[in-house]
Design a protein around this motif. Structure first.
Motif, PDB file in Angstrom:
ATOM      1  N   TRP A   1      -2.482   5.276   4.681  1.00  0.00           N
ATOM      2  CA  TRP A   1      -1.681   4.038   4.168  1.00  0.00           C
ATOM      3  C   TRP A   1      -0.349   4.156   4.934  1.00  0.00           C
ATOM      4  CZ3 TRP A   1       2.349   5.894   1.482  1.00  0.00           C
ATOM      5  CH2 TRP A   1       2.652   7.298   1.243  1.00  0.00           C
TER       6      TRP A   1
ATOM      7  N   CYS B   1       0.862  -0.857   0.169  1.00  0.00           N
ATOM      8  CA  CYS B   1       0.175  -0.190   0.039  1.00  0.00           C
ATOM      9  C   CYS B   1       0.805   1.156  -0.005  1.00  0.00           C
ATOM     10  CB  CYS B   1      -0.844   0.033   1.433  1.00  0.00           C
ATOM     11  SG  CYS B   1      -1.954  -1.413   1.453  1.00  0.00           S
TER      12      CYS B   1
ATOM     13  N   LYS C   1      -2.935   5.963  -1.349  1.00  0.00           N
ATOM     14  CA  LYS C   1      -3.596   4.589  -1.278  1.00  0.00           C
ATOM     15  C   LYS C   1      -3.746   3.838  -2.599  1.00  0.00           C
ATOM     16  CE  LYS C   1      -6.148   6.060   2.947  1.00  0.00           C
ATOM     17  NZ  LYS C   1      -7.419   6.059   3.825  1.00  0.00           N
TER      18      LYS C   1
ATOM     19  N   ARG D   1      -9.592   3.321   0.495  1.00  0.00           N
ATOM     20  CA  ARG D   1      -9.621   4.789   0.132  1.00  0.00           C
ATOM     21  C   ARG D   1     -10.831   5.396   1.005  1.00  0.00           C
ATOM     22  NH1 ARG D   1      -8.170   5.297  -6.515  1.00  0.00           N
ATOM     23  NH2 ARG D   1      -5.922   5.376  -6.056  1.00  0.00           N
TER      24      ARG D   1
END
Length: 553
Positions: free
Chosen positions: A270, A214, A223, A264
């Protein structure tokens, strides 16, 4: 590339450091892959002017069995990397008190090199130079889709016939170098017959396991879930979608896309390899022919409270069972919460859906494969490899098979019906327990597994089966086995046939040479002869392959 120059980890690209790195500075050591950075010595008080080649030659004459040497420019010290701890300690003993060109050297254990990503955050002054180095092989102005494919599947733009031809050339060049190394030990010209490269039955979408990071896209899009590509060595953390990668299946790409959509939608950040901050770090996906799809999420707890992490788990499960992600038909979800920045301190592992394993079919057999267990990533290609082993070694009902480094028992179990008895030997106890369960699952009764070192059991086994046709199959980890194992196999003269599967032949070269070197005090028993070699393409669109070498004596 020579044996000493081959290395498979990120540590190849990092600068040497004699200072103690912080835990996040060597986060790459938390990964599963082999790296000789774990086993390193520093040699000090070398002459002010000395040649790299001369040092390398002198160390070989001294009997130091190293993987690689690095000499910082203009320095009077050098770093020597080894395959394992035993060889490093032997090197330490040989080098203690050694004199090189009039200088009595000083030798100490060296610290692992700093992770390139951490070092880059501390200093950006070499960015341009590293960027040029990173882009030597590929156009830096190429579209991101091309860069991702160049990184994950370097042979993507060749037809499959061209890929096989290229790999055939690569293998033949390797064998030519191996023949020369063997000649250096026994002063005889030898030729290792090469039977070509066996193609994979499936060329696209063959991988049954992938690990996706990620991170941040090339245009700072956050992300992104996918593969890091091409620029990690330059200290730039970029992740690209696997949607263009030919080796990833459509069902796996669908899981990645929905996981990306899910994270997301979440406020938790992330994970960044540059800053070591964030939560969503990695997604591992395993699939099988029996329609299992396993997701394993690596989540760094960061500053989140326990109830916030529980909320993320519940929403993830809901998304993939009742929400938009249900279209993926995921059967297993494992959620791992990690504490530290390197991602190697597990706080909690929870099964949110299904079991801790999936079930895979290999030939007519079934295997329980846990999330982290080793299992060939190309199942149909593995069937080609194991069929090659069976046919080449001429197994029959009078054969007793030693499956050395048996892992979870895959090879021994698939060959059990073709032999009288199988003994699997593996020093990792958890793997042996998995092997026993898989044997029971398939009602295989002519097999036993021993959790021990080969040197502790081989003599007893050879004596027990001295009236039987005893053959051995060796499928070791990437770096091969310690020379002590080869010495024991050499001394077990009842073993006349030995098959060796190498996933990285360069790192197995030391084993091949030791199997064939002349009889000596260290290597008792008649030497083996490499009678045939065959490559199996388990990894289309990449330069990688498995090499099977059949030895006899």
């Amino acid at each position: 590339m020579t044996e000493e120059e081959v290395e498979t980890s990120i540590a190849d690209e990092v600068l040497e450091s004699s200072t103690e790195p912080k835990s996040e500075e060597k986060g790459y050591l938390a990964r599963d892959e082999y790296t000789s950075e774990r086993f390193k010595l520093e040699i000090n008080n070398l002459p002010k002017y000395f040649g790299f080649g001369d040092l390398k030659k002198r160390l070989k004459l001294l009997g130091v069995d190293f993987v690689k040497i690095k000499v910082p420019k203009g320095a009077t010290h050098a770093y020597v990397n080894f395959r394992n701890e035993e060889e490093r300690e032997k090197g330490l003993k040989l080098l203690t008190g050694w004199t090189f060109r009039g200088n009595r050297v000083e030798v100490t254990h060296a610290k692992p090199a700093t992770d390139i990503m951490f070092r880059q955050n501390k200093s950006k002054k070499n960015d341009n130079k590293r960027d040029r180095q990173a882009d030597n092989d590929h156009d830096p102005n190429a579209p991101d889709e091309v860069k991702i494919q160049n990184s994950a599947t370097p042979l993507w733009n060749l037809t499959y016939e061209e890929q096989l031809a290229k790999k055939s050339t690569i293998v033949q060049e390797y064998l030519k170098g191996l023949e020369q190394k063997i000649k250096e030990t026994n002063s005889k010209d030898i030729t290792i017959p090469f039977e070509g490269v066996k193609p994979s039955p499936i060329v696209d979408g063959y991988r049954t396991k992938c690990e996706f990071s990620c991170g941040k896209g090339n245009n700072d899009e956050e992300k992104i879930v996918g593969f890091r590509y091409g620029e990690y060595r330059s200290g730039i953390d970029r992740v690209g979608s696997p949607s263009v990668c030919k080796n990833v299946s459509d069902e796996m790409k669908l899981v990645v896309q929905h996981f990306q959509d899910f994270i997301r939608s979440r406020s938790s950040p992330w994970y960044s390899a540059e800053t070591h901050l964030g939560c969503w770090r990695q997604l591992t996906v395993r699939t099988s022919r029996l329609n299992y799809i396993l997701m394993m999420i690596s989540f760094c707890q960061g500053q989140l409270a326990a109830d916030e992490i529980e909320g993320e788990k519940k929403e993830l499960l809901k998304y993939f069972t009742a929400g938009s992600g249900s279209v993926c038909k995921v059967t297993n979800i494992i959620f791992n919460v990690e504490k530290n920045k390197a991602g190697n301190e597990l706080v909690q592992s929870e099964i949110l859906l299904g079991d801790s394993f999936i079930v895979e079919k290999l030939f007519d057999l079934q295997f329980h494969v846990s999330a982290k267990a080793f299992f060939q990533a190309n199942t149909q290609g593995a069937e080609v490899l194991y069929s090659l082993v069976k046919d080449s070694m001429k197994l029959d009902q009078d054969t007793v098979l030693l499956d050395i480094c048996c892992g979870t028992g895959t090879i021994g179990i698939t060959l059990a019906n073709n032999v009288k008895h199988v003994i699997g030997i593996e020093m990792i106890k958890d793997a042996v327990e998995d092997a026993k369960r898989n044997a029971q699952l398939n009602n295989i009764n002519n097999i036993e597994f021993i959790a021990d070192k080969i040197e502790n059991v081989i003599h007893k086994l050879v004596t027990k089966y001295n009236q039987q046709r005893l053959v051995a199959i060796l499928d070791p980890p990437r770096a091969g086995v310690h020379r002590k194992v080869i010495q024991i196999l050499r001394s077990a003269e009842n073993i006349k046939v030995l098959g060796y599967i190498a996933c990285n032949p360069h790192l197995a070269t030391h084993n091949f040479v030791d199997l064939t070197r002349p009889r000596s005090r260290a290597y008792q028993g008649e030497p083996f002869v490499a009678v045939t070699s065959t490559a199996v393409d388990l990894f289309p669109h990449t330069p990688h392959y498995e090499l099977f070498v059949l030895f006899q004596r």
